[in-house]
Design a protein around this motif. Structure first.
Motif, PDB file in Angstrom:
ATOM      1  N   MET A   1       0.823  -1.199   0.000  1.00 43.70           N
ATOM      2  CA  MET A   1       0.000   0.000   0.000  1.00 43.70           C
ATOM      3  C   MET A   1       0.863   1.257   0.000  1.00 43.70           C
ATOM      4  O   MET A   1       0.612   2.196  -0.727  1.00 43.70           O
ATOM      5  N   LYS A   2       1.938   1.264   0.858  1.00 45.12           N
ATOM      6  CA  LYS A   2       2.814   2.429   0.929  1.00 45.12           C
ATOM      7  C   LYS A   2       3.519   2.651  -0.402  1.00 45.12           C
ATOM      8  O   LYS A   2       3.690   3.775  -0.852  1.00 45.12           O
ATOM      9  N   SER A   3       3.928   1.553  -1.052  1.00 44.21           N
ATOM     10  CA  SER A   3       4.599   1.654  -2.345  1.00 44.21           C
ATOM     11  C   SER A   3       3.666   2.248  -3.387  1.00 44.21           C
ATOM     12  O   SER A   3       4.059   3.096  -4.182  1.00 44.21           O
ATOM     13  N   THR A   4       2.394   1.797  -3.400  1.00 44.56           N
ATOM     14  CA  THR A   4       1.403   2.326  -4.336  1.00 44.56           C
ATOM     15  C   THR A   4       1.187   3.812  -4.111  1.00 44.56           C
ATOM     16  O   THR A   4       1.087   4.597  -5.060  1.00 44.56           O
ATOM     17  N   HIS A   5       1.096   4.219  -2.844  1.00 41.33           N
ATOM     18  CA  HIS A   5       0.897   5.625  -2.514  1.00 41.33           C
ATOM     19  C   HIS A   5       2.074   6.468  -2.998  1.00 41.33           C
ATOM     20  O   HIS A   5       1.907   7.558  -3.541  1.00 41.33           O
ATOM     21  N   ARG A   6       3.310   5.945  -2.796  1.00 45.79           N
ATOM     22  CA  ARG A   6       4.497   6.680  -3.228  1.00 45.79           C
ATOM     23  C   ARG A   6       4.516   6.833  -4.744  1.00 45.79           C
ATOM     24  O   ARG A   6       4.847   7.894  -5.280  1.00 45.79           O
ATOM     25  N   ASN A   7       4.139   5.766  -5.464  1.00 45.15           N
ATOM     26  CA  ASN A   7       4.096   5.822  -6.925  1.00 45.15           C
ATOM     27  C   ASN A   7       3.094   6.858  -7.398  1.00 45.15           C
ATOM     28  O   ASN A   7       3.346   7.615  -8.337  1.00 45.15           O
ATOM     29  N   SER A   8       1.911   6.892  -6.746  1.00 43.37           N
ATOM     30  CA  SER A   8       0.876   7.855  -7.110  1.00 43.37           C
ATOM     31  C   SER A   8       1.345   9.287  -6.851  1.00 43.37           C
ATOM     32  O   SER A   8       1.125  10.182  -7.670  1.00 43.37           O
ATOM     33  N   ALA A   9       1.998   9.502  -5.730  1.00 39.61           N
ATOM     34  CA  ALA A   9       2.497  10.838  -5.390  1.00 39.61           C
ATOM     35  C   ALA A   9       3.574  11.271  -6.379  1.00 39.61           C
ATOM     36  O   ALA A   9       3.612  12.438  -6.804  1.00 39.61           O
ATOM     37  N   ALA A  10       4.437  10.339  -6.764  1.00 43.85           N
ATOM     38  CA  ALA A  10       5.497  10.659  -7.723  1.00 43.85           C
ATOM     39  C   ALA A  10       4.917  10.999  -9.091  1.00 43.85           C
ATOM     40  O   ALA A  10       5.375  11.934  -9.760  1.00 43.85           O
ATOM     41  N   LEU A  11       3.892  10.244  -9.512  1.00 44.10           N
ATOM     42  CA  LEU A  11       3.240  10.521 -10.792  1.00 44.10           C
ATOM     43  C   LEU A  11       2.553  11.888 -10.770  1.00 44.10           C
ATOM     44  O   LEU A  11       2.635  12.651 -11.731  1.00 44.10           O
ATOM     45  N   ARG A  12       1.871  12.190  -9.649  1.00 44.14           N
ATOM     46  CA  ARG A  12       1.190  13.476  -9.529  1.00 44.14           C
ATOM     47  C   ARG A  12       2.200  14.621  -9.624  1.00 44.14           C
ATOM     48  O   ARG A  12       1.963  15.617 -10.336  1.00 44.14           O
ATOM     49  N   LYS A  13       3.329  14.486  -8.937  1.00 44.41           N
ATOM     50  CA  LYS A  13       4.363  15.520  -8.977  1.00 44.41           C
ATOM     51  C   LYS A  13       4.896  15.691 -10.403  1.00 44.41           C
ATOM     52  O   LYS A  13       5.076  16.829 -10.883  1.00 44.41           O
ATOM     53  N   LYS A  14       5.140  14.569 -11.083  1.00 42.68           N
ATOM     54  CA  LYS A  14       5.663  14.615 -12.444  1.00 42.68           C
ATOM     55  C   LYS A  14       4.687  15.289 -13.396  1.00 42.68           C
ATOM     56  O   LYS A  14       5.070  16.108 -14.238  1.00 42.68           O
ATOM     57  N   LEU A  15       3.393  14.964 -13.262  1.00 43.74           N
ATOM     58  CA  LEU A  15       2.381  15.532 -14.148  1.00 43.74           C
ATOM     59  C   LEU A  15       2.126  17.005 -13.833  1.00 43.74           C
ATOM     60  O   LEU A  15       1.852  17.799 -14.739  1.00 43.74           O
ATOM     61  N   LEU A  16       2.196  17.377 -12.565  1.00 41.75           N
ATOM     62  CA  LEU A  16       2.061  18.792 -12.203  1.00 41.75           C
ATOM     63  C   LEU A  16       3.166  19.616 -12.856  1.00 41.75           C
ATOM     64  O   LEU A  16       2.922  20.703 -13.400  1.00 41.75           O
ATOM     65  N   GLU A  17       4.371  19.100 -12.840  1.00 39.73           N
ATOM     66  CA  GLU A  17       5.480  19.788 -13.490  1.00 39.73           C
ATOM     67  C   GLU A  17       5.298  19.816 -15.007  1.00 39.73           C
ATOM     68  O   GLU A  17       5.575  20.826 -15.664  1.00 39.73           O
ATOM     69  N   LYS A  18       4.810  18.707 -15.557  1.00 40.05           N
ATOM     70  CA  LYS A  18       4.603  18.600 -17.007  1.00 40.05           C
ATOM     71  C   LYS A  18       3.597  19.636 -17.504  1.00 40.05           C
ATOM     72  O   LYS A  18       3.775  20.230 -18.582  1.00 40.05           O
ATOM     73  N   TYR A  19       2.529  19.874 -16.710  1.00 39.28           N
ATOM     74  CA  TYR A  19       1.474  20.804 -17.121  1.00 39.28           C
ATOM     75  C   TYR A  19       1.543  22.138 -16.367  1.00 39.28           C
ATOM     76  O   TYR A  19       0.543  22.853 -16.263  1.00 39.28           O
ATOM     77  N   ASP A  20       2.732  22.470 -15.865  1.00 38.92           N
ATOM     78  CA  ASP A  20       2.971  23.776 -15.244  1.00 38.92           C
ATOM     79  C   ASP A  20       2.019  24.055 -14.081  1.00 38.92           C
ATOM     80  O   ASP A  20       1.541  25.178 -13.914  1.00 38.92           O
ATOM     81  N   HIS A  21       1.697  23.038 -13.314  1.00 45.39           N
ATOM     82  CA  HIS A  21       0.868  23.171 -12.108  1.00 45.39           C
ATOM     83  C   HIS A  21      -0.487  23.827 -12.420  1.00 45.39           C
ATOM     84  O   HIS A  21      -1.012  24.609 -11.620  1.00 45.39           O
ATOM     85  N   ALA A  22      -1.059  23.475 -13.591  1.00 42.44           N
ATOM     86  CA  ALA A  22      -2.341  24.053 -13.995  1.00 42.44           C
ATOM     87  C   ALA A  22      -3.257  22.973 -14.542  1.00 42.44           C
ATOM     88  O   ALA A  22      -2.804  22.009 -15.176  1.00 42.44           O
ATOM     89  N   CYS A  23      -4.565  23.121 -14.299  1.00 45.25           N
ATOM     90  CA  CYS A  23      -5.565  22.222 -14.890  1.00 45.25           C
ATOM     91  C   CYS A  23      -5.461  22.314 -16.405  1.00 45.25           C
ATOM     92  O   CYS A  23      -5.472  23.415 -16.970  1.00 45.25           O
ATOM     93  N   VAL A  24      -5.349  21.178 -17.085  1.00 39.61           N
ATOM     94  CA  VAL A  24      -5.167  21.203 -18.540  1.00 39.61           C
ATOM     95  C   VAL A  24      -6.412  21.690 -19.268  1.00 39.61           C
ATOM     96  O   VAL A  24      -6.339  22.110 -20.424  1.00 39.61           O
ATOM     97  N   ALA A  25      -7.552  21.674 -18.593  1.00 39.29           N
ATOM     98  CA  ALA A  25      -8.793  22.099 -19.241  1.00 39.29           C
ATOM     99  C   ALA A  25      -9.079  23.584 -19.038  1.00 39.29           C
ATOM    100  O   ALA A  25      -9.330  24.320 -20.000  1.00 39.29           O
ATOM    101  N   CYS A  26      -9.055  24.061 -17.786  1.00 42.28           N
ATOM    102  CA  CYS A  26      -9.448  25.454 -17.528  1.00 42.28           C
ATOM    103  C   CYS A  26      -8.287  26.359 -17.156  1.00 42.28           C
ATOM    104  O   CYS A  26      -8.424  27.584 -17.133  1.00 42.28           O
ATOM    105  N   GLY A  27      -7.116  25.777 -16.828  1.00 44.05           N
ATOM    106  CA  GLY A  27      -5.940  26.582 -16.545  1.00 44.05           C
ATOM    107  C   GLY A  27      -5.788  27.052 -15.117  1.00 44.05           C
ATOM    108  O   GLY A  27      -4.819  27.742 -14.788  1.00 44.05           O
TER     109      GLY A  27
END
Length: 390
Positions: A1-27
């Motif tokens: 469970m902890k490993s899954t949570h860490r993976n999810s947090a890492a993906l979220r951080k990566k995607l936030l950086e990828k999309y400049d910390h903005a919602c891709v739909a409304c900004g």
């Protein structure tokens, strides 16, 4: 469970950086509203928690994205793109054509590129995958519209990737094809400025995808094309089908279990996929068609499937065993006599629902998954066609 949570947090951080910390739909920025990971293909429909299948949305846009859009919403979205593009003018939505026989065209718009000006008559479809019947109907429909309107350029717009055969058929009928890739590349600026919607998020995900990186679905498409039908490659094909099924449907289905047989050892099947999901398409299939397990046979035949292959898989389908739903995956599909007759007989007499999928069906599902759309809708179309043709 902890490993899954860490993976999810890492993906979220990566995607936030990828999309400049903005919602891709409304900004809206992450410091204003906490942004969420959103699956392009839902987990319940076989989507993965991978970078290619995730985007970043605010809670409001996430709710909008999760609801399956109507065709009218695609027409409205495309209207917005056209009105904001400098090459288009006089955009008319749902225009009535003709006098004696009247038609309603989705879009009528003027396009000017350099010195060439023409009127486009655009028909919008939101089918997940166009079959040859759909293509024929669209061509016939647009030709009727054109004969009623007069001189114009016919266009089919669809938020999915069209197959090479579809593109050839449309080109032969002098119809422009605006598929997912075309819209993403020709309206990139307008998509980014568009009002938040399902289609904006879908196309922004397409635009942001690295062009040189092959998706898993594209790798499997290439492997399928290089696998030759016939006995020599039968084990290669069987293994490949297992990989394709896992890519398409795991989760929500369990991983394909290879080469199982019943207690008598007389009936052996290539794959069994456990179906424990409690919502969506597969839940409906389990409740309606007793698909507690999905039974699959892979046939690398140079010929079409016949009656005998249908009876082989039918022998394995039992209400208190693997259930009553099976798939035969074969290169050329089933023949129009013995196979189709036996499929109908098994459904009418024994309530066993067996679908035969050919290469084009498998390709359509892989393309749909790559586009970020639920691949099991192809199976839904096959079931609809089978039931309505009874």
């Amino acid at each position: 469970m902890k490993s899954t949570h860490r993976n999810s947090a890492a993906l979220r951080k990566k995607l936030l950086e990828k999309y400049d910390h903005a919602c891709v739909a409304c900004g809206v920025k992450d410091d204003v509203v906490p942004l969420e990971l959103a699956h392009l293909v839902p987990i319940s429909s076989g989507g993965e928690s991978s970078e290619d299948n995730l985007t970043i949305l605010c809670p409001n846009c996430h709710l909008t994205f999760d609801r399956q859009p109507r065709e009218y919403e695609f027409v409205s979205f495309l209207t917005e793109l056209l009105k904001n593009h400098p090459n288009f003018s006089d955009v008319q939505q749902e225009t009535l054509l003709g006098r004696e026989t009247r038609y309603r065209a989705d879009l009528l718009v003027s396009r000017q590129v350099k010195d060439v000006k023409e009127v486009l008559l655009i028909e919008c479809k939101t089918y997940l995958a166009l079959t040859s019947v759909h293509i024929h109907n669209v061509i016939s429909q647009l030709e009727k519209y054109k004969s009623s309107y007069g001189d114009c350029r016919m266009v089919l717009a669809i938020p999915a990737t069209l197959r090479a055969t579809d593109l050839s058929a449309l080109s032969a009928a002098s119809i422009e094809a605006w598929d997912l890739q075309y819209i993403a590349s020709h309206f990139s600026k307008q998509i980014q400025e568009a009002y938040p919607s399902y289609y904006k998020a879908l196309l922004l995900a397409r635009i942001s995808r690295p062009t040189k990186k092959l998706t898993r679905e594209q790798e499997l498409l290439n492997s399928l094309s290089s696998c030759n039908p016939g006995k020599a490659d039968c084990y290669v094909y069987q293994s490949l089908v297992g990989e394709i099924l896992e890519c398409l449907f795991t989760p929500p289905l369990g991983k394909p279990i290879p080469e199982l047989s019943d207690k008598s050892q007389a009936n052996r099947r290539d794959f069994i996929m456990p179906n424990y999901t409690d919502k969506g398409f597969w839940s409906f299939l389990r409740d309606k068609y007793e698909a507690d397990y999905v039974v699959i046979d892979a046939k690398n035949y140079t010929r079409k499937v016949k009656k005998s292959e249908v009876l082989q898989i039918a022998n394995y389908l039992k209400p208190h065993g693997a259930g009553l739903f099976g798939l035969i995956i074969s290169r050329k599909g089933g023949d129009a006599s013995g196979c189709e007759h036996t499929l109908r007989e098994q459904w009418l007499v024994h309530r066993k629902l067996i679908l035969v999928l050919d290469d084009e069906d498998i390709k359509a599902m892989l393309v749909a998954k790559s586009d970020g759309r639920p691949p099991e809708e192809i199976l839904g179309q096959k079931i609809e066609y089978f039931r309505l043709s009874m």
